[in-house]
Design an enzyme around this catalytic site. Sequence first.
Site, PDB file in Angstrom:
ATOM      1  N   THR A   1      37.893  38.938  38.720  1.00 38.56           N
ATOM      2  CA  THR A   1      37.605  39.047  40.435  1.00 38.56           C
ATOM      3  C   THR A   1      38.152  39.374  41.083  1.00 38.56           C
ATOM      4  O   THR A   1      39.551  38.683  40.815  1.00 38.56           O
ATOM      5  CB  THR A   1      36.741  37.982  40.302  1.00 38.56           C
ATOM      6  OG1 THR A   1      35.299  37.362  39.325  1.00 38.56           O
ATOM      7  CG2 THR A   1      36.255  38.454  42.230  1.00 38.56           C
TER       8      THR A   1
ATOM      9  N   ILE B   1      38.808  32.125  43.233  1.00 33.52           N
ATOM     10  CA  ILE B   1      38.080  33.481  42.516  1.00 33.52           C
ATOM     11  C   ILE B   1      38.675  33.571  40.760  1.00 33.52           C
ATOM     12  O   ILE B   1      39.554  33.345  40.722  1.00 33.52           O
ATOM     13  CB  ILE B   1      37.844  34.756  42.834  1.00 33.52           C
ATOM     14  CG1 ILE B   1      39.539  35.523  43.104  1.00 33.52           C
ATOM     15  CG2 ILE B   1      37.382  34.758  44.852  1.00 33.52           C
ATOM     16  CD1 ILE B   1      39.777  36.410  44.023  1.00 33.52           C
ATOM     17  N   ASP B   2      37.877  34.236  40.114  1.00 28.52           N
ATOM     18  CA  ASP B   2      37.873  34.255  38.581  1.00 28.52           C
ATOM     19  C   ASP B   2      38.400  35.030  38.399  1.00 28.52           C
ATOM     20  O   ASP B   2      39.023  35.607  39.508  1.00 28.52           O
ATOM     21  CB  ASP B   2      36.508  34.464  37.836  1.00 28.52           C
ATOM     22  CG  ASP B   2      35.709  33.476  38.335  1.00 28.52           C
ATOM     23  OD1 ASP B   2      35.897  32.511  38.502  1.00 28.52           O
ATOM     24  OD2 ASP B   2      34.532  34.010  37.860  1.00 28.52           O
ATOM     25  N   LYS B   3      39.675  34.671  37.098  1.00 25.93           N
ATOM     26  CA  LYS B   3      40.801  35.910  37.080  1.00 25.93           C
ATOM     27  C   LYS B   3      39.964  36.756  36.780  1.00 25.93           C
ATOM     28  O   LYS B   3      41.174  38.185  37.470  1.00 25.93           O
ATOM     29  CB  LYS B   3      40.763  35.225  35.109  1.00 25.93           C
ATOM     30  CG  LYS B   3      42.229  36.316  34.498  1.00 25.93           C
ATOM     31  CD  LYS B   3      41.711  36.202  32.769  1.00 25.93           C
ATOM     32  CE  LYS B   3      42.814  36.612  32.141  1.00 25.93           C
ATOM     33  NZ  LYS B   3      42.115  38.034  32.310  1.00 25.93           N
TER      34      LYS B   3
ATOM     35  N   ARG C   1      27.871  35.170  39.214  1.00 25.33           N
ATOM     36  CA  ARG C   1      27.884  35.948  37.834  1.00 25.33           C
ATOM     37  C   ARG C   1      26.518  35.471  37.405  1.00 25.33           C
ATOM     38  O   ARG C   1      25.547  35.881  36.593  1.00 25.33           O
ATOM     39  CB  ARG C   1      28.923  35.292  37.015  1.00 25.33           C
ATOM     40  CG  ARG C   1      30.292  35.981  37.915  1.00 25.33           C
ATOM     41  CD  ARG C   1      31.157  35.978  37.053  1.00 25.33           C
ATOM     42  NE  ARG C   1      32.360  36.534  35.502  1.00 25.33           N
ATOM     43  CZ  ARG C   1      32.443  35.791  35.358  1.00 25.33           C
ATOM     44  NH1 ARG C   1      33.844  34.789  35.440  1.00 25.33           N
ATOM     45  NH2 ARG C   1      33.266  35.780  33.725  1.00 25.33           N
TER      46      ARG C   1
END
Length: 306
Positions: A137, A133-135, A233
């Site tokens: 998130t 998962i993104d930084k 997103r």
Amino acid sequence: MTETFTITTEQGRIDKVITAHEPTHTRSQVQKWLQEGLVTVNDRLVKANYKVESGDVIVVTIPEAQPLKAVAEPIPLDIVYEDDQVIVVNKAQGMVVHPAPGHPDGTLVNGLLYHTDLPGINGVVRPGLVHRIDKDTSGLLMVAKTEKAQLSLSAQLKAKTTIREYLALVHGTFKEDEGTIDAPLGRDPRDRKRQAVVADGRHAVTHFQVLERFAHYTLIKCVLETGRTHQIRVHMAYIHHPVAGDPLYGPKHTLPGNGQFLHAAKLGFVHPTTGKLLTFTVPVPEVFKKTLADLRAGIDKTRNVR
């Protein structure tokens, strides 16, 4: 390690075909193998733009895993579950998942290596990770502790049998209570740092359900059918409901926080050895919780955040 498979119907560019066949291989990784002559079609070397045809026999020779470059660091981790096969971690917002240019340390992987031994994946510095998962998130990630677990969890992701539910606070209001976004994703041709809906992109499907409506924002649940980079997103921005606080795909005039208001709230998978379905849920971070409380009280702190 060598992978061999035969294509029964034409499926497009070979790099896309291989990553579709085995999601643990990234496009950039496959393209590198093509350049190094590690991929053949019908016993011939091909380039990344080769169009796969029905009956083609593809052989991929995966190089041996290189020594891990990431170093173990005593980083506090919020471990939700752990046994001899898997770890489930509640990743903090702001934490990078794995080492990369600009983030060589201080990542989730560095902390995991200090905590336990992890298997390597296809020679890259993402030991034990089968998804990410993104930084900015927050939320749940499953991590394999053994090769058997890695193969099992990767297969479940490919078969779309894992449970992955996100909470997102997005701009605007919805007339509908639920919906599905089915739009292919790939690199934005105008900005290589971004993803975008593109005609020749990878299949991507996001289901959403409205949970709570506010004056200018909506709290939704998103269920991933696929797991593309920045999928929620990009999909929400595509339907003109960008995630609040998103510095890449959202407006400057938004809710202040620590990046996008996106949280991996629920995760489920079948245990690699017991066969039991495991499900986990974690609450949103404090800044997300406080923002929801403000909106419920009629307090909207929207401003220019960058």
